[in-house]
Enzyme design. Structure first.
Site, PDB file in Angstrom:
ATOM      1  N   ALA A  69       0.803  -1.081   0.024  1.00 14.74           N
ATOM      2  CA  ALA A  69      -0.103   0.159  -0.144  1.00 14.74           C
ATOM      3  C   ALA A  69       0.931   1.239  -0.098  1.00 14.74           C
ATOM      4  CB  ALA A  69      -0.804  -0.042   1.234  1.00 14.74           C
ATOM      5  N   ASP A  70       0.324   2.299  -0.486  1.00 11.24           N
ATOM      6  CA  ASP A  70       0.930   3.692  -0.432  1.00 11.24           C
ATOM      7  C   ASP A  70      -0.093   4.853  -0.275  1.00 11.24           C
ATOM      8  OD1 ASP A  70       3.989   4.797  -1.041  1.00 11.24           O
ATOM      9  OD2 ASP A  70       2.386   6.270  -1.549  1.00 11.24           O
ATOM     10  N   THR A  71       0.022   5.613   0.500  1.00  9.76           N
ATOM     11  CA  THR A  71      -0.732   6.867   0.839  1.00  9.76           C
ATOM     12  C   THR A  71      -0.072   7.907   0.583  1.00  9.76           C
ATOM     13  OG1 THR A  71      -1.724   5.542   2.729  1.00  9.76           O
ATOM     14  CG2 THR A  71      -1.974   7.922   2.792  1.00  9.76           C
ATOM     15  N   GLY A 106      -3.558   3.616  -2.347  1.00  6.89           N
ATOM     16  CA  GLY A 106      -3.279   2.649  -3.182  1.00  6.89           C
ATOM     17  C   GLY A 106      -3.008   1.351  -2.644  1.00  6.89           C
TER      18      GLY A 106
END
Length: 194
Positions: A69-71, A106
């Site tokens: 995940a990436d924020t 994401g």
């Protein structure tokens, strides 16, 4: 039996998966977080999540499911990633105070058999105006250098500054757990399945 792997050093993501009742193992690798300049907002978060997953592709066993995940935080067209230092953290929070911004996370789920699901979630966050003293207090005492936009909604600043959310609170913490759970259920990781 399928094995869930979390490729994240984020204690918040670990806690959220634990709170979902899921059993998982953590796997970590250094992955470059650069992205093509033409990407915008959700595209950036999704690209980075998928890019992180690709670094593990050859390490997966057939029954494995990898979660990455990436924020990112977006203020208008500007992307506010993790601040390099306290000065940049203060600058970011000064920009965010008194305004609304968007948080995108994401997520990529990659199976050991090559199936990949990539999605993102968006939350609009409203901040009340903050004084310079409040911003400096937060940065000095909470050290938000590991957080996109230089803040954690679960920290002191979330308690005093966030006036309204449109979307998932957990997405702002770094994982849209409602969507993650829905997708993991399809892969055999729901309650009573793992």
């Amino acid at each position: 039996m399928p094995r869930l792997l979390l490729a994240s050093n984020s204690p918040r993501r670990r806690q959220l998966l634990t709170d979902l009742g899921l059993t998982y193992e953590v796997r970590l690798k250094e992955v470059d977080e650069a992205y093509p300049e033409h990407l915008q907002r959700a595209e950036i978060a999704e690209y980075l999540a998928a890019h992180k997953a690709s670094a593990y592709r050859t390490d997966l066993e057939p029954d494995d499911v990898l979660l990455t995940a990436d924020t990112i935080v977006c203020l208008g067209a500007e992307v506010l990633n993790k601040p390099a230092d306290e000065v940049e953290a203060v600058r970011m929070l000064t920009q965010l105070q008194g305004r609304a911004h968007d948080v995108y996370t994401g997520v990529c789920l990659l199976t050991g058999q090559g199936q990949q699901v990539v999605f993102s979630d968006q939350t609009r966050v409203h901040f009340r105006p903050l004084s310079e003293a409040e911003i400096r207090y937060y940065v000095r005492n909470y050290h938000p250098l590991d957080k996109a936009g230089a803040y954690g909604a679960q920290d002191w600043i979330g308690l005093v500054a966030v006036t309204r959310l449109e979307g998932s609170y957990f997405n702002v913490m770094g994982l849209p757990v409602h969507r993650v759970y829905e997708e993991l259920e399809k892969l055999g990781f729901g309650v009573g399945q793992s």
